[in-house]
Design an enzyme around this catalytic site. Sequence first.
Site, PDB file in Angstrom:
ATOM      1  N   ASP A 109      45.757  49.277   7.816  1.00 21.03           N
ATOM      2  CA  ASP A 109      44.853  50.233   7.179  1.00 21.03           C
ATOM      3  C   ASP A 109      43.648  50.532   8.069  1.00 21.03           C
ATOM      4  O   ASP A 109      43.205  49.664   8.828  1.00 21.03           O
ATOM      5  CB  ASP A 109      44.379  49.659   5.828  1.00 21.03           C
ATOM      6  CG  ASP A 109      43.750  50.729   4.950  1.00 21.03           C
ATOM      7  OD1 ASP A 109      44.002  51.927   5.186  1.00 21.03           O
ATOM      8  OD2 ASP A 109      43.002  50.367   4.031  1.00 21.03           O
TER       9      ASP A 109
ATOM     10  N   HIS B   5      46.186  57.674  13.540  1.00 11.93           N
ATOM     11  CA  HIS B   5      47.558  57.157  13.459  1.00 11.93           C
ATOM     12  C   HIS B   5      48.158  57.025  14.870  1.00 11.93           C
ATOM     13  O   HIS B   5      48.845  56.049  15.164  1.00 11.93           O
ATOM     14  CB  HIS B   5      48.425  58.084  12.603  1.00 11.93           C
ATOM     15  CG  HIS B   5      47.955  58.210  11.181  1.00 11.93           C
ATOM     16  ND1 HIS B   5      47.619  57.115  10.424  1.00 11.93           N
ATOM     17  CD2 HIS B   5      47.753  59.289  10.384  1.00 11.93           C
ATOM     18  CE1 HIS B   5      47.223  57.525   9.217  1.00 11.93           C
ATOM     19  NE2 HIS B   5      47.294  58.835   9.169  1.00 11.93           N
TER      20      HIS B   5
ATOM     21  N   LEU C 293      62.390  38.363  17.830  1.00  9.81           N
ATOM     22  CA  LEU C 293      61.602  38.857  16.681  1.00  9.81           C
ATOM     23  C   LEU C 293      62.373  39.938  15.929  1.00  9.81           C
ATOM     24  O   LEU C 293      62.954  40.829  16.545  1.00  9.81           O
ATOM     25  CB  LEU C 293      60.289  39.453  17.206  1.00  9.81           C
ATOM     26  CG  LEU C 293      59.409  40.157  16.169  1.00  9.81           C
ATOM     27  CD1 LEU C 293      58.728  39.142  15.258  1.00  9.81           C
ATOM     28  CD2 LEU C 293      58.361  41.036  16.851  1.00  9.81           C
TER      29      LEU C 293
END
Length: 254
Positions: free
Chosen positions: A26, A43, A137
């Site tokens: 956020d 973004h 991962l």
Amino acid sequence: MTKQLEQKIAQLDKNRIPVHVAMIMDGNGRWAKSKGFVRSDGHAEGVSTVHRVTKLSSDLGIKYLTLYAFSTENWNRPQDEVDTLMYLIGWAIERELPELLANNVKINLLGEIERIPEEPRQKLFYARNATAHCTGLQLNMCLSYSSRWEITDVVKKLATLAAQGKINPEEITEDTVADQLTTAGIPDPDLLIRTGGEFRISNYLLWQIAYSELYFTPALWPDFSDEDYLDALIDFQNRERRFGMTSDQVHANN
Ligand code: FPP
């Protein structure tokens, strides 16, 4: 690597690295606004943080990283912001693919992926297929995801199976539910980090975070540094996870 980062990594107990870290990314809009840019620039800058956080997670041996990239509610944002985010997601996954492969990172997609526009969706599917063999991962990208959507979907599936006589409602357990979630087979997050200074969960992994440690940082997502990430991991390692038991019981079991 900075001296400060080296020191923080040295502080980490390598035997107690969380298996699964989830993040609410956020603060992109506020970051952009504070610099006089448009929200979408935030973004775009946020993609660099995704890159860094993925690399550091992989280097530290974290097994699952789950990122809230686009929520069901985000479809209600202004259309130009939604379009930019969709474009960015497709662009970023295509650009990052060689490095993801080089780092043995497996891409997994959680959410109503069919709602993602064709072009980025195909790029996401391509990356998922190309990394399917990777064993390092696992990067879970939550796209058009919300927990209430997910749980409602599970209720629908289980109700249908019960109506068809394939399951007995009396025999539904927590595992039955967990096995129908988008996260089936993935251990629950050990740590949930939210950047941007808000103290909310925003419809994210509500079932899965029942016993996760929560960490909130004021850093806006584009500013969330490797040092900030290490601070969250160190804080996590200093907590006692009791899972409803007493402290004495936890110590007796260890
Ligand atoms: C929240 O910030 C962030 C989002 C809704 C999108 C997160 C997307 C990215 C970081 C880029 C693409 C992601 C990937 C995985 C390639 P906000 O806009 O709500 O910020 P604000 O609270 O300051 O307005």
